[in-house]
Design an enzyme around this catalytic site. Structure first.
Site, PDB file in Angstrom:
ATOM      1  N   ASP A   1       0.834  -1.207   0.000  1.00  0.00           N
ATOM      2  CA  ASP A   1       0.000   0.000   0.000  1.00  0.00           C
ATOM      3  C   ASP A   1       0.868   1.257   0.000  1.00  0.00           C
ATOM      4  O   ASP A   1       0.512   2.274  -0.577  1.00  0.00           O
ATOM      5  CB  ASP A   1      -0.878   0.036   1.261  1.00  0.00           C
ATOM      6  CG  ASP A   1      -1.913  -1.082   1.283  1.00  0.00           C
ATOM      7  OD1 ASP A   1      -2.152  -1.710   0.230  1.00  0.00           O
ATOM      8  OD2 ASP A   1      -2.483  -1.321   2.363  1.00  0.00           O
TER       9      ASP A   1
ATOM     10  N   GLU B   1     -10.524  -7.310  -7.935  1.00  0.00           N
ATOM     11  CA  GLU B   1      -9.187  -7.912  -7.879  1.00  0.00           C
ATOM     12  C   GLU B   1      -9.346  -9.438  -7.927  1.00  0.00           C
ATOM     13  O   GLU B   1     -10.104 -10.014  -7.149  1.00  0.00           O
ATOM     14  CB  GLU B   1      -8.484  -7.501  -6.587  1.00  0.00           C
ATOM     15  CG  GLU B   1      -8.233  -5.998  -6.526  1.00  0.00           C
ATOM     16  CD  GLU B   1      -7.680  -5.517  -5.202  1.00  0.00           C
ATOM     17  OE1 GLU B   1      -6.965  -4.512  -5.199  1.00  0.00           O
ATOM     18  OE2 GLU B   1      -7.979  -6.122  -4.155  1.00  0.00           O
TER      19      GLU B   1
ATOM     20  N   TYR C   1     -10.876  -6.489  -3.460  1.00  0.00           N
ATOM     21  CA  TYR C   1     -11.648  -5.264  -3.595  1.00  0.00           C
ATOM     22  C   TYR C   1     -12.510  -5.311  -4.862  1.00  0.00           C
ATOM     23  O   TYR C   1     -12.091  -5.864  -5.884  1.00  0.00           O
ATOM     24  CB  TYR C   1     -10.723  -4.048  -3.679  1.00  0.00           C
ATOM     25  CG  TYR C   1     -10.038  -3.678  -2.373  1.00  0.00           C
ATOM     26  CD1 TYR C   1      -9.729  -4.622  -1.411  1.00  0.00           C
ATOM     27  CD2 TYR C   1      -9.687  -2.347  -2.127  1.00  0.00           C
ATOM     28  CE1 TYR C   1      -9.100  -4.262  -0.231  1.00  0.00           C
ATOM     29  CE2 TYR C   1      -9.055  -1.983  -0.941  1.00  0.00           C
ATOM     30  CZ  TYR C   1      -8.762  -2.952   0.002  1.00  0.00           C
ATOM     31  OH  TYR C   1      -8.144  -2.585   1.157  1.00  0.00           O
TER      32      TYR C   1
END
Ligand SMILES: *[C@@H]1O[C@H](CO)[C@@H](O)[C@H](O)[C@H]1NC(C)=O
Ligand SMILES: *[C@@H]1O[C@H](CO)[C@@H](O)[C@H](O)[C@H]1NC(C)=O
Length: 383
Positions: A74, A362, A340
């Site tokens: 991230d 995803e 997600y």
């Protein structure tokens, strides 16, 4: 071919559907699927993650994601990638990078996309320095397209108006209120940082010129280190219900009360999120992830990897009761690793557009971050 500005007046006529289909006949079928991004094989990008999708008011589809340059983390430098389709997802433009954070240690994170049906503009909200990794302060940023997603403005720093606070939209879409209260308002909801986590909404009543802070549903204990099972509302997706309230479906970060979704409603156009309007939807089993939601023609849709422990089993559910109950039948979109997701649809009022919703998620075989996949779902296609 690009749509000219003459088409523009058409979408001012957008109206709720006078449905040609009986919603109770819903039986979704994955009608088309395409991988829009594949990690690990494309030039300057290591991993593609955090997919968002929206229709533009003119009927183009825009898909966005984070193109993470160096790793799948991230944290780290990234581009914002976009692909655009003018034929409802049959063909897509090549990827373009619309924002580049260069080599920032923390970099940018997505984010929320919001389409303004009154002006035709598309607004993308993202954050930089969200994790405070070798940087400060965190900033909430915005880019805007006035030409249906073809070109994008320079980034604007919304923290100047909102004050400095870590805020990451969605990930998903923001909404424009179609019904009172606050018809026309842009409502973008997202979450804060680890200790300052919670759901926060930012609002604009002038088509994104100025923004102010709206509702907050703070984590407990707020601004203090969390323990397992603390109340920690996190990534979220708002939808407008047919009564004009805003329902926000929220990731339950520390699995407070259940391994399921938190749901909370705003009755005043995103100014407040009263605790009386909060519940836990035990039907929406969740492994702690960002999920997709959409309200279309009175039906509420929800997508997530439906599993208590792992990010697998991407599933679409639907509700005829605004989420009070869910139909038993659910559609598995992908059995394997999946995480997600984001859902959109085009509300033109035409019979053709009533039939479909479109999702991006995803998807992988070994790990969910291997690809980002687009699916066109025929709502009345299954048997
Ligand atoms: C954005 O604005 C805030 C508030 O003025 C400021 O503290 C921050 O440094 C700005 N961020 C960027 C990236 O310019
Ligand atoms: C997949 O989701 C469906 C619907 O929630 C559920 O019935 C099924 O048990 C799930 N399968 C796995 C492997 O999680």
């Amino acid at each position: 071919m690009e749509t000219g500005s003459g088409i523009f007046s058409v979408f001012l006529l957008l109206s709720p559907c006078v449905c040609a289909f009986n919603p109770t006949q819903i039986n979704p079928l994955v009608y088309d699927e395409q991988l829009l991004w594949v990690s690990g094989v494309q030039g300057e990008v290591n991993t593609f993650r955090i997919p968002l999708i929206t229709f533009t008011p003119r009927g183009s589809l825009l898909a966005f994601c984070e193109a993470r340059k160096l790793s799948s983390n991230d944290v780290g430098a990234k581009f914002i990638a976009v692909r655009r389709s003018t034929d409802k997802g049959s063909t897509w433009s090549p990827t373009s990078f619309i924002v580049d954070d260069e080599y920032r240690a923390d970099g940018l994170n997505l984010g929320s996309v919001v389409a303004d049906e009154e002006t035709g503009s598309i607004i993308l909200i993202y954050s930089i320095c969200f994790h405070l990794y070798y940087c400060s302060p965190p900033s909430t940023m915005m880019v805007e397209s006035l030409d249906d997603g073809l070109s994008w403005s320079h980034p604007r720093n919304l923290s100047v108006q909102l004050g400095v606070k870590a805020f990451m939209g969605g990930p998903g879409f923001g909404i424009q209120k179609r019904l009172p209260p606050a018809k026309g308002r842009l409502v973008v909801c997202g979450h804060g940082t680890i200790e300052g986590d919670g759901v926060f909404c930012i609002l604009s009543d002038d088509h994104g010129q100025s923004w102010y802070n709206g509702a907050a549903l703070k984590s407990i204990p707020y601004n203090q280190p969390k323990k397992a099972l603390d109340f920690n509302p996190d990534e979220c997706q708002p939808v407008e219900l047919p009564d004009g309230s805003i329902m926000i479906n929220v990731r339950n970060q520390n699995t407070y009360h259940c391994r399921c979704r938190i749901v909370v409603r705003s009755l005043d156009g995103g100014l407040t999120l009263p605790v009386e309007e909060l519940y836990f939807d035990t039907n929406l089993v969740d492994p702690v992830v960002a999920a997709g939601a959409l309200q279309k023609d009175g039906v509420l849709y929800f997508s997530n990897p439906s599993n208590y422990q792992h990010r697998v089993n991407l599933t679409l559910r639907w509700s005829f009761t605004n989420g009070k109950s869910w139909e038993n039948q659910a559609v598995q979109i992908w059995e394997g690793p999946s995480a997600y997701s984001c859902i959109t649809s085009f509300n033109s009022g035409s019979v053709e557009d009533e039939k479909y919703i479109y999702a991006i998620y995803e998807k992988g075989h070994k790990d969910y971050w291997e690809t980002i996949s687009f699916v066109k779902i025929h709502l009345f296609g299954g048997r």
